[in-house]
Design a protein around this motif. Sequence first.
Motif, PDB file in Angstrom:
ATOM      1  N   ASN A  56      75.235  47.189 -66.666  1.00  0.00           N
ATOM      2  CA  ASN A  56      74.902  46.276 -65.755  1.00  0.00           C
ATOM      3  C   ASN A  56      75.747  45.941 -64.403  1.00  0.00           C
ATOM      4  O   ASN A  56      75.194  45.821 -63.320  1.00  0.00           O
ATOM      5  N   LEU A  57      76.875  46.234 -64.543  1.00  0.00           N
ATOM      6  CA  LEU A  57      77.926  46.221 -63.456  1.00  0.00           C
ATOM      7  C   LEU A  57      77.654  47.495 -62.479  1.00  0.00           C
ATOM      8  O   LEU A  57      77.288  47.160 -61.333  1.00  0.00           O
ATOM      9  N   TYR A 113      82.072  46.343 -49.776  1.00  0.00           N
ATOM     10  CA  TYR A 113      80.873  45.748 -49.595  1.00  0.00           C
ATOM     11  C   TYR A 113      80.997  44.192 -49.973  1.00  0.00           C
ATOM     12  O   TYR A 113      81.045  43.654 -51.076  1.00  0.00           O
ATOM     13  N   PRO A 114      81.514  43.442 -48.631  1.00  0.00           N
ATOM     14  CA  PRO A 114      81.630  41.825 -48.932  1.00  0.00           C
ATOM     15  C   PRO A 114      80.687  41.158 -49.667  1.00  0.00           C
ATOM     16  O   PRO A 114      80.723  40.212 -50.409  1.00  0.00           O
ATOM     17  N   VAL A 115      79.162  41.656 -49.287  1.00  0.00           N
ATOM     18  CA  VAL A 115      77.952  40.509 -49.894  1.00  0.00           C
ATOM     19  C   VAL A 115      78.221  41.009 -51.397  1.00  0.00           C
ATOM     20  O   VAL A 115      77.751  40.061 -52.157  1.00  0.00           O
ATOM     21  N   LEU A 116      78.583  42.097 -51.783  1.00  0.00           N
ATOM     22  CA  LEU A 116      78.485  42.423 -53.206  1.00  0.00           C
ATOM     23  C   LEU A 116      79.419  41.619 -53.951  1.00  0.00           C
ATOM     24  O   LEU A 116      79.233  41.069 -54.900  1.00  0.00           O
ATOM     25  N   ARG A 117      80.581  41.493 -53.234  1.00  0.00           N
ATOM     26  CA  ARG A 117      81.969  40.820 -53.906  1.00  0.00           C
ATOM     27  C   ARG A 117      81.540  39.290 -54.047  1.00  0.00           C
ATOM     28  O   ARG A 117      82.009  38.674 -54.832  1.00  0.00           O
ATOM     29  N   ALA A 118      80.624  38.837 -53.180  1.00  0.00           N
ATOM     30  CA  ALA A 118      80.375  37.429 -53.055  1.00  0.00           C
ATOM     31  C   ALA A 118      79.113  37.108 -54.046  1.00  0.00           C
ATOM     32  O   ALA A 118      78.702  35.885 -54.434  1.00  0.00           O
ATOM     33  N   SER A 119      78.414  38.134 -54.390  1.00  0.00           N
ATOM     34  CA  SER A 119      77.359  38.118 -55.414  1.00  0.00           C
ATOM     35  C   SER A 119      77.424  37.308 -56.836  1.00  0.00           C
ATOM     36  O   SER A 119      78.599  37.864 -57.550  1.00  0.00           O
ATOM     37  N   GLU A 120      76.997  36.343 -57.138  1.00  0.00           N
ATOM     38  CA  GLU A 120      77.341  35.662 -58.373  1.00  0.00           C
ATOM     39  C   GLU A 120      77.199  36.380 -59.718  1.00  0.00           C
ATOM     40  O   GLU A 120      77.940  36.406 -60.547  1.00  0.00           O
ATOM     41  N   GLN A 123      80.150  38.838 -59.699  1.00  0.00           N
ATOM     42  CA  GLN A 123      81.369  37.902 -60.156  1.00  0.00           C
ATOM     43  C   GLN A 123      81.399  37.351 -61.565  1.00  0.00           C
ATOM     44  O   GLN A 123      82.340  37.777 -62.348  1.00  0.00           O
ATOM     45  N   GLN A 124      80.295  37.488 -62.207  1.00  0.00           N
ATOM     46  CA  GLN A 124      79.882  37.236 -63.476  1.00  0.00           C
ATOM     47  C   GLN A 124      80.347  38.482 -64.262  1.00  0.00           C
ATOM     48  O   GLN A 124      81.246  38.198 -65.226  1.00  0.00           O
ATOM     49  N   ALA A 130      86.880  41.628 -67.484  1.00  0.00           N
ATOM     50  CA  ALA A 130      88.159  41.246 -67.263  1.00  0.00           C
ATOM     51  C   ALA A 130      88.533  40.432 -68.661  1.00  0.00           C
ATOM     52  O   ALA A 130      89.408  40.922 -69.429  1.00  0.00           O
ATOM     53  N   ASN A 131      87.740  39.540 -69.127  1.00  0.00           N
ATOM     54  CA  ASN A 131      87.918  39.224 -70.738  1.00  0.00           C
ATOM     55  C   ASN A 131      87.789  40.078 -71.633  1.00  0.00           C
ATOM     56  O   ASN A 131      88.713  39.947 -72.465  1.00  0.00           O
TER      57      ASN A 131
END
Length: 189
Positions: A56-57, A113-120, A123-124, A130-131
């Motif tokens: 998915n990532l 890619y700032p737009v990618l980093r801002a993608s919800e 981020q999820q 990370a968890n």
Amino acid sequence: MTGGTIALIVVAAVVVIVLLWAVAQYNGFVRLRNLVQESWRQIDVELHRRHDLIPNLVETVKGYAAHERNVFDEVTRARAAAAGPVDSPAQQAVQENALSSALGRLFAVAENYPVLRASENFQQLQAELANTEDRIAAGRRFYNANVRTLNTKVETFPANVIANMFKFTRAEYFEADDPQVRQAPSVGF
């Protein structure tokens, strides 16, 4: 009571004590071996969770950085190797280290890619990964503590006599050998 009878009772008592000790040691080895196996299964669950998150990532990053094909291929190959069958925790550690390294390169691409980093969605997925990395690290510590306990008992006298008799052996630690991959991939932006 005669002296022979007392000696026979003492010998019988010593034999019973030694047998009880041997049974207790054997049961302790079985308990530790099962604890090591159970703690490995907990790590395995988290590794599968990690392996399930990665496609998915990759797909999310692909949508924004389609021309980074070699990084996606590397992550896909590393994930397939890590999710495949392994013979030992040491071999699994090598595969997981390669996957962590590939993920690090994927996140390095994502930084461009700032737009990618801002993608919800991104981020999820980052938070879930990370968890999961934290849970793998906790499981690794628990597993390695159980391995240490088992290995200490297998190697120390007089318990090692029972270990050798019943073929209880040392277990392998689940650890990274390369200092660069001892840390979980950085997933924070």
